[in-house]
Write an enzyme that holds these catalytic residues in place. Structure first.
Site, mmCIF file in Angstrom:
data_model
loop_
_atom_site.group_PDB
_atom_site.id
_atom_site.type_symbol
_atom_site.label_atom_id
_atom_site.label_comp_id
_atom_site.label_asym_id
_atom_site.label_seq_id
_atom_site.Cartn_x
_atom_site.Cartn_y
_atom_site.Cartn_z
ATOM 1 C CB CYS A 81 -4.461 4.388 3.480
ATOM 2 S SG CYS A 81 -4.263 5.807 3.307
ATOM 3 C CG HIS A 179 -5.493 2.986 -0.727
ATOM 4 N ND1 HIS A 179 -6.385 2.532 0.048
ATOM 5 C CD2 HIS A 179 -5.002 3.884 -0.653
ATOM 6 C CE1 HIS A 179 -6.060 3.210 0.830
ATOM 7 N NE2 HIS A 179 -5.620 4.210 0.066
ATOM 8 C CD GLU A 181 -7.820 -0.354 -1.292
ATOM 9 O OE1 GLU A 181 -8.066 0.657 -0.763
ATOM 10 O OE2 GLU A 181 -6.556 -1.481 -0.891
#
Length: 197
Positions: A81, A179, A181
């Site tokens: 990001c 992202h 994650e």
């Protein structure tokens, strides 16, 4: 996958560090938060996260000398990001000079689209081992108001008002705008691929 890797997440006050740590834990690895130059240089893999504003993030990096350390790293580095955006030459956000790893400029989305882009979008034109076992057109999770226009370092693309570079690669440096994650199984696979590099 290489066992007992030393994985360091650069700790400079960025917001999404714990969720990255948990995502790596789910893959069976421990990741350590550190802003210590020696620990970062000696890691097998380095993750450079980022949630926040480009100008104040660069100020934090400069105050710790990490702005000099990161571009010199030789192991695989993954910017996430804002981390990816800070690895570019310049960002329109706060008129910020970046780390100059990727030869790209970061621009703000035009007023013709809703900003920030929040939610799931597709990645296409996948062109890197970072995307092994990931299908073209898979969905990932994004939250951002600024983007990298298509450039020579592009390894994945997304469309939101314009086509833009959603992942970059140069030498040992990788960057993803999304992202991993928070991107379910697709993001997990991408993190696993990064740890396999």
């Amino acid at each position: 996958m290489k066992e007992n890797q030393k994985i360091v997440i650069i700790d400079y006050g960025a917001g999404n560090i714990q969720s990255i740590k948990f995502a790596i834990k789910r893959l069976g690895f421990d990741a350590f938060l550190s802003h210590d130059e020696e620990e970062i240089r000696n890691a097998d893999k380095v993750i450079f996260p980022g949630v926040g504003e480009a100008g104040s993030a660069m100020k934090m990096l400069r105050s710790t000398g990490l702005d000099k350390v990161i571009p010199e790293l030789k192991q695989p580095v993954l910017g996430i990001c804002l981390g990816m955006q800070l690895m570019c030459n310049h960002s329109e956000e706060g008129d910020t000079t970046g780390l100059g790893i990727f030869d790209a400029e970061v621009e703000r989305f035009s007023k013709s689209v809703k900003v920030p882009q929040i939610g799931w979008n597709q990645i296409v034109n996948l062109n890197s081992h970072l995307f092994d076992n990931v299908e073209d057109g898979e969905y990932v999770y994004l939250v951002h108001s600024y983007y990298v226009p298509e450039c020579a370092d592009e390894i994945a693309r997304t469309a939101y008002g314009v086509n833009y570079s959603t992942a970059l690669h140069r030498d040992n440096f990788y960057g993803v705008q999304f992202h991993p994650e928070k991107s379910s199984k697709t993001g997990e696979q991408i993190l696993k691929n990064f740890l396999n590099l």
